[in-house]
Design a protein around this motif. Sequence first.
Motif, PDB file in Angstrom:
ATOM      1  N   VAL A   9       0.834  -1.194   0.000  1.00  0.00           N
ATOM      2  CA  VAL A   9       0.000   0.000   0.000  1.00  0.00           C
ATOM      3  C   VAL A   9       0.876   1.254   0.000  1.00  0.00           C
ATOM      4  CG1 VAL A   9      -1.496   1.355   1.537  1.00  0.00           C
ATOM      5  CG2 VAL A   9      -2.083  -1.003   0.972  1.00  0.00           C
ATOM      6  N   ASP A  52      -9.494  -0.563  -2.659  1.00  0.00           N
ATOM      7  CA  ASP A  52     -10.075   0.432  -1.761  1.00  0.00           C
ATOM      8  C   ASP A  52      -9.217   1.694  -1.873  1.00  0.00           C
ATOM      9  OD1 ASP A  52     -11.768  -1.573  -0.789  1.00  0.00           O
ATOM     10  OD2 ASP A  52     -10.461  -2.025   0.909  1.00  0.00           O
ATOM     11  N   LEU A  83     -15.674  15.958   3.593  1.00  0.00           N
ATOM     12  CA  LEU A  83     -14.523  15.714   4.467  1.00  0.00           C
ATOM     13  C   LEU A  83     -13.850  17.037   4.799  1.00  0.00           C
ATOM     14  CD1 LEU A  83     -12.794  12.613   2.797  1.00  0.00           C
ATOM     15  CD2 LEU A  83     -14.302  12.648   4.790  1.00  0.00           C
ATOM     16  N   GLY A 107      -8.509  16.809   8.751  1.00  0.00           N
ATOM     17  CA  GLY A 107      -8.391  15.840   9.832  1.00  0.00           C
ATOM     18  C   GLY A 107      -9.441  14.746   9.783  1.00  0.00           C
ATOM     19  N   GLN A 108     -10.142  14.652   8.663  1.00  0.00           N
ATOM     20  CA  GLN A 108     -11.141  13.596   8.507  1.00  0.00           C
ATOM     21  C   GLN A 108     -10.770  12.703   7.333  1.00  0.00           C
ATOM     22  OE1 GLN A 108     -14.924  15.689   8.180  1.00  0.00           O
ATOM     23  NE2 GLN A 108     -15.212  15.587  10.394  1.00  0.00           N
ATOM     24  N   LEU A 109     -11.142  11.425   7.445  1.00  0.00           N
ATOM     25  CA  LEU A 109     -10.830  10.477   6.384  1.00  0.00           C
ATOM     26  C   LEU A 109     -12.041   9.603   6.074  1.00  0.00           C
ATOM     27  CD1 LEU A 109     -10.351   7.357   7.611  1.00  0.00           C
ATOM     28  CD2 LEU A 109      -8.284   8.433   8.512  1.00  0.00           C
ATOM     29  N   TYR A 110     -11.996   9.010   4.887  1.00  0.00           N
ATOM     30  CA  TYR A 110     -13.090   8.157   4.420  1.00  0.00           C
ATOM     31  C   TYR A 110     -12.517   7.147   3.441  1.00  0.00           C
ATOM     32  CZ  TYR A 110     -17.732   6.830   2.761  1.00  0.00           C
ATOM     33  OH  TYR A 110     -18.872   6.134   2.457  1.00  0.00           O
ATOM     34  N   VAL A 111     -13.006   5.912   3.509  1.00  0.00           N
ATOM     35  CA  VAL A 111     -12.544   4.867   2.598  1.00  0.00           C
ATOM     36  C   VAL A 111     -13.622   4.596   1.544  1.00  0.00           C
ATOM     37  CG1 VAL A 111     -11.749   2.494   2.371  1.00  0.00           C
ATOM     38  CG2 VAL A 111     -11.158   3.807   4.426  1.00  0.00           C
ATOM     39  N   ARG A 114     -18.895   1.875   6.365  1.00  0.00           N
ATOM     40  CA  ARG A 114     -18.037   2.988   5.988  1.00  0.00           C
ATOM     41  C   ARG A 114     -18.613   4.280   6.547  1.00  0.00           C
ATOM     42  NH1 ARG A 114     -13.528   0.569   3.239  1.00  0.00           N
ATOM     43  NH2 ARG A 114     -14.368  -1.384   2.534  1.00  0.00           N
ATOM     44  N   ALA A 115     -17.810   5.016   7.268  1.00  0.00           N
ATOM     45  CA  ALA A 115     -18.255   6.286   7.830  1.00  0.00           C
ATOM     46  C   ALA A 115     -17.087   7.247   7.815  1.00  0.00           C
ATOM     47  CB  ALA A 115     -18.759   6.079   9.256  1.00  0.00           C
ATOM     48  N   VAL A 116     -17.403   8.530   7.903  1.00  0.00           N
ATOM     49  CA  VAL A 116     -16.342   9.518   8.016  1.00  0.00           C
ATOM     50  C   VAL A 116     -15.659   9.348   9.373  1.00  0.00           C
ATOM     51  CG1 VAL A 116     -15.840  11.981   8.189  1.00  0.00           C
ATOM     52  CG2 VAL A 116     -17.495  11.154   6.494  1.00  0.00           C
ATOM     53  N   VAL A 117     -14.342   9.299   9.350  1.00  0.00           N
ATOM     54  CA  VAL A 117     -13.559   9.187  10.584  1.00  0.00           C
ATOM     55  C   VAL A 117     -12.915  10.538  10.862  1.00  0.00           C
ATOM     56  CG1 VAL A 117     -11.522   8.142  11.633  1.00  0.00           C
ATOM     57  CG2 VAL A 117     -13.064   6.740  10.231  1.00  0.00           C
ATOM     58  N   ASP A 118     -13.226  11.115  12.017  1.00  0.00           N
ATOM     59  CA  ASP A 118     -12.601  12.364  12.448  1.00  0.00           C
ATOM     60  C   ASP A 118     -11.480  12.001  13.417  1.00  0.00           C
ATOM     61  OD1 ASP A 118     -13.439  15.594  12.793  1.00  0.00           O
ATOM     62  OD2 ASP A 118     -12.266  14.696  14.407  1.00  0.00           O
ATOM     63  N   LEU A 119     -10.257  12.277  13.020  1.00  0.00           N
ATOM     64  CA  LEU A 119      -9.109  11.821  13.811  1.00  0.00           C
ATOM     65  C   LEU A 119      -9.160  12.346  15.251  1.00  0.00           C
ATOM     66  CD1 LEU A 119      -6.144  12.214  11.281  1.00  0.00           C
ATOM     67  CD2 LEU A 119      -7.626  10.241  11.694  1.00  0.00           C
ATOM     68  N   VAL A 136      -9.242   2.304  12.881  1.00  0.00           N
ATOM     69  CA  VAL A 136     -10.302   3.209  12.423  1.00  0.00           C
ATOM     70  C   VAL A 136     -10.610   3.058  10.942  1.00  0.00           C
ATOM     71  CG1 VAL A 136      -9.908   4.898  14.254  1.00  0.00           C
ATOM     72  CG2 VAL A 136      -8.696   5.145  12.055  1.00  0.00           C
ATOM     73  N   ALA A 137      -9.759   2.353  10.191  1.00  0.00           N
ATOM     74  CA  ALA A 137     -10.014   2.189   8.758  1.00  0.00           C
ATOM     75  C   ALA A 137      -9.183   1.034   8.222  1.00  0.00           C
ATOM     76  CB  ALA A 137      -9.679   3.466   7.991  1.00  0.00           C
ATOM     77  N   GLN A 138      -9.637   0.477   7.106  1.00  0.00           N
ATOM     78  CA  GLN A 138      -8.892  -0.587   6.452  1.00  0.00           C
ATOM     79  C   GLN A 138      -8.893  -0.347   4.947  1.00  0.00           C
ATOM     80  OE1 GLN A 138      -9.268  -4.445   8.068  1.00  0.00           O
ATOM     81  NE2 GLN A 138      -8.255  -5.475   6.367  1.00  0.00           N
ATOM     82  N   VAL A 139      -7.726  -0.520   4.338  1.00  0.00           N
ATOM     83  CA  VAL A 139      -7.546  -0.382   2.892  1.00  0.00           C
ATOM     84  C   VAL A 139      -6.876  -1.660   2.418  1.00  0.00           C
ATOM     85  CG1 VAL A 139      -6.443   0.925   1.056  1.00  0.00           C
ATOM     86  CG2 VAL A 139      -7.259   2.112   3.100  1.00  0.00           C
ATOM     87  N   GLY A 140      -7.622  -2.512   1.742  1.00  0.00           N
ATOM     88  CA  GLY A 140      -7.055  -3.820   1.395  1.00  0.00           C
ATOM     89  C   GLY A 140      -6.667  -4.534   2.679  1.00  0.00           C
ATOM     90  N   VAL A 142      -4.315  -3.542   4.723  1.00  0.00           N
ATOM     91  CA  VAL A 142      -3.618  -2.609   5.618  1.00  0.00           C
ATOM     92  C   VAL A 142      -4.634  -1.843   6.458  1.00  0.00           C
ATOM     93  CG1 VAL A 142      -2.361  -0.411   5.578  1.00  0.00           C
ATOM     94  CG2 VAL A 142      -1.492  -2.380   4.300  1.00  0.00           C
ATOM     95  N   VAL A 167      -5.488   1.343   9.294  1.00  0.00           N
ATOM     96  CA  VAL A 167      -5.113   2.621   9.883  1.00  0.00           C
ATOM     97  C   VAL A 167      -5.530   2.569  11.341  1.00  0.00           C
ATOM     98  CG1 VAL A 167      -5.472   5.114   9.843  1.00  0.00           C
ATOM     99  CG2 VAL A 167      -5.450   3.816   7.692  1.00  0.00           C
TER     100      VAL A 167
END
Lengths: 121, 121
Positions: free
Chosen positions: A31, A51, A72, A75-79, B4-9, B25-29, B31, B33
């Motif tokens: 990744v 993804d 977003l 400081g916010q993330l989304y997959v 899936r939701a917006v993640v605010d760090l 808090v998140a997964q990409v393939g 990997v 986070v």
Amino acid sequence: MRERAVVDLAEKLSQIDEHWSPKIVAQVGDVQVKLARIQGTFDWHSHATEDELFMVVEGRMKLEFRDREVWLEQGQLYVVPSGVEHRPVAADEAQIMLIEPAGTRNTGDRVTGRTVEAEWL
Amino acid sequence: MRERAVVDLAEKLSQIDEHWSPKIVAQVGDVQVKLARIQGTFDWHSHATEDELFMVVEGRMKLEFRDREVWLEQGQLYVVPSGVEHRPVAADEAQIMLIEPAGTRNTGDRVTGRTVEAEWL
């Protein structure tokens, strides 16, 4: 493999001089972490198997889907799951981080005038 | 798979109430986070097959290696390659993001009193 060095997000982003052209700054297994400056409306696309994580470093952006939209802020993330059609939008310039499998094409499963091959920065 | 939701760090980090206990808090393939709050000196360890990316969200930290050290300030990241012995240190509390393969153990190839299994937050 790149030499391991400290990556300063703001410093790297300041070196990017075009929109919609993600640059690779780190790799973890298969990744990659990419940085991009975006402004305007990108093309609709999807990634069949990858993804794609969007995180806002500076500014704000919108992810449009065919049936909804996701905002977003900094400081916010989304997959975005693989296979889901989407397009990123930023009315004002935003600086973002992407986390996605190496080789993920910015325009997804299509090659368009906006397709770029990501390079290391 | 998580919804899936917006993640605010910052919001997620505020929900973490113990040090050295990364939360997913998140997964990409393959990997993930993770977010963690750290303070003090962690145990020396290495991960035989997993690279591990550290990024500072708030504060500052140090990565100690047997032959050198790397300081990370807010907005900076560094990838510890697989197999390299290291220990994270934070004199004052730091809030960090980790990017690493799913299943990466916080204490690496050893199980110690500080080993925790990361859970979703």
